[in-house]
Design an enzyme around this catalytic site. Structure first.
Site, PDB file in Angstrom:
ATOM      1  N   GLY A 186       0.831  -1.190   0.000  1.00 36.79           N
ATOM      2  CA  GLY A 186       0.000   0.000   0.000  1.00 36.79           C
ATOM      3  C   GLY A 186       0.870   1.244   0.000  1.00 36.79           C
ATOM      4  O   GLY A 186       1.980   1.236  -0.542  1.00 36.79           O
ATOM      5  N   GLU A 187       0.369   2.300   0.601  1.00 36.75           N
ATOM      6  CA  GLU A 187       1.031   3.594   0.801  1.00 36.75           C
ATOM      7  C   GLU A 187       1.622   4.209  -0.463  1.00 36.75           C
ATOM      8  O   GLU A 187       2.472   5.086  -0.408  1.00 36.75           O
ATOM      9  CB  GLU A 187       2.121   3.503   1.883  1.00 36.75           C
ATOM     10  CG  GLU A 187       3.363   2.733   1.494  1.00 36.75           C
ATOM     11  CD  GLU A 187       4.490   2.837   2.536  1.00 36.75           C
ATOM     12  OE1 GLU A 187       5.663   2.879   2.125  1.00 36.75           O
ATOM     13  OE2 GLU A 187       4.181   2.881   3.741  1.00 36.75           O
TER      14      GLU A 187
END
Length: 330
Positions: free
Chosen positions: A305-306
């Site tokens: 993610g991120e």
């Protein structure tokens, strides 16, 4: 079937009346590619990436003076069902790590001179628990989409869209199930590293949410309001604004793809300016990308993610453009 809330009228119009790409700019890029000191077409997808930039920047000489990765952070009421390996407080900790330069995406962006922006979306006020209530009211969903449009205010040349948020993959999986059919088990992914029991809980929450909201999922934007998250709504807004302001978009992972899926469900042409940076280690992600008629640029087994995958996608685009602009001609 109930009528769509008027709060969404402007969003639907923006998704429907999307500007076309610039094929003359693409032709100019192809002409230069043909003159470079290399066999014709030998750089493969790298050549196509420069065409992608030219088409959606509307520039015969595309540029990347201000590449940007934008992360939206949101919390979810469904996190109370222990569908993540982390507590909701971890979202704020992840945001702090990114802004302090300690995250993977921070390091990638720093190394490759990519701007990184992080937007916190009312972390102290999680969305409603979708297993029992709507994620948020239609007006709030529309307002969050509008807020996401501000992501392009910094006039990026290309924008990568990513997210952080405990419970976000559960919400995204519910969105995919509502759009494409199937059960929670079909769409639940381990996300942050759930064990088998956690994965079963996650699938159960998705199934319960689909049952609770079964009569109110008649339009993609209703799906977003009932099952989505603030980060998905904001990424949808950024995606919309980018199209209208001639900014190509690089989509990150499973959750960011949910924003693209909502846009695609309203109008398949609305995501033509989007590049899918990678296919994540979450099995359902590949199925969604295929459903959208796309192919991921990278397959690295990421499930971080991120926005890390989106950042790496921009690195590839920067490399492709550097070669295009600086190689010798025959």
């Amino acid at each position: 079937m109930t009528a769509l809330n008027p709060a969404f009228a402007d969003i639907v119009e923006l998704l429907t009346a999307v500007p076309d790409g610039d094929e003359a700019a693409v032709a100019a890029v192809r002409q230069r590619n043909a003159a470079l000191a290399k066999p014709v077409g030998s750089l493969g997808k790298l050549e196509q990436l420069v065409e992608f930039l030219a088409r959606w920047q509307h520039r015969s000489a595309p540029r990347l003076d201000n590449p940007m990765v934008t992360i939206f952070a949101g919390n979810h009421g469904l996190a109370a069902h222990a569908v993540s390996a982390y507590a909701p407080e971890a979202t704020a900790q992840m945001v702090a790590n990114m802004t302090n330069g300690g995250s993977a995406v921070s390091q990638i962006c720093g190394l490759h001179e990519i701007n990184l922006r992080v937007f916190e979306l009312a972390l102290e006020m999680p969305t409603g628990d979708i297993a029992t209530e709507a994620a948020f009211e239609d007006k709030m969903a529309a307002a969050t989409i509008a807020y996401g449009m501000e992501a392009v205010a910094g006039k990026p040349d290309v924008i990568g869209l990513g997210d952080v948020g405990v419970g976000s993959t559960t919400s995204a999986a519910a969105v995919f199930a509502a759009l494409y059919g199937g059960t929670g088990a079909d769409w639940a992914a381990r996300g942050s590293g759930l064990d088998d029991a956690g994965l079963v809980r996650k699938a159960g929450v998705i199934d319960q949410a689909l049952s609770v909201h079964a009569g109110a999922l008649n339009h993609p934007l209703e799906v977003l309001a009932r099952l989505g998250g603030r980060e998905v709504a904001a990424m949808l807004g950024a995606l919309i604004a980018a199209r209208h302001q001639k900014v190509p978009v690089v989509i990150d992972g499973y959750v960011a793809t949910a924003a693209a899926a909502i846009a695609h469900a309203v109008n398949p042409q609305a995501i033509e300016h989007c590049l899918f940076a990678h296919v994540s280690d979450a099995g359902p992600h590949g199925r969604v990308i295929a459903h959208l008629g796309q192919r991921p640029l990278l397959d690295l087994g990421l499930h971080l993610g991120e926005g890390a995958g989106a950042a790496l996608g921009i690195v590839m685009i920067k490399t492709a453009l550097h070669l295009h602009a600086n190689m010798a001609t025959a």
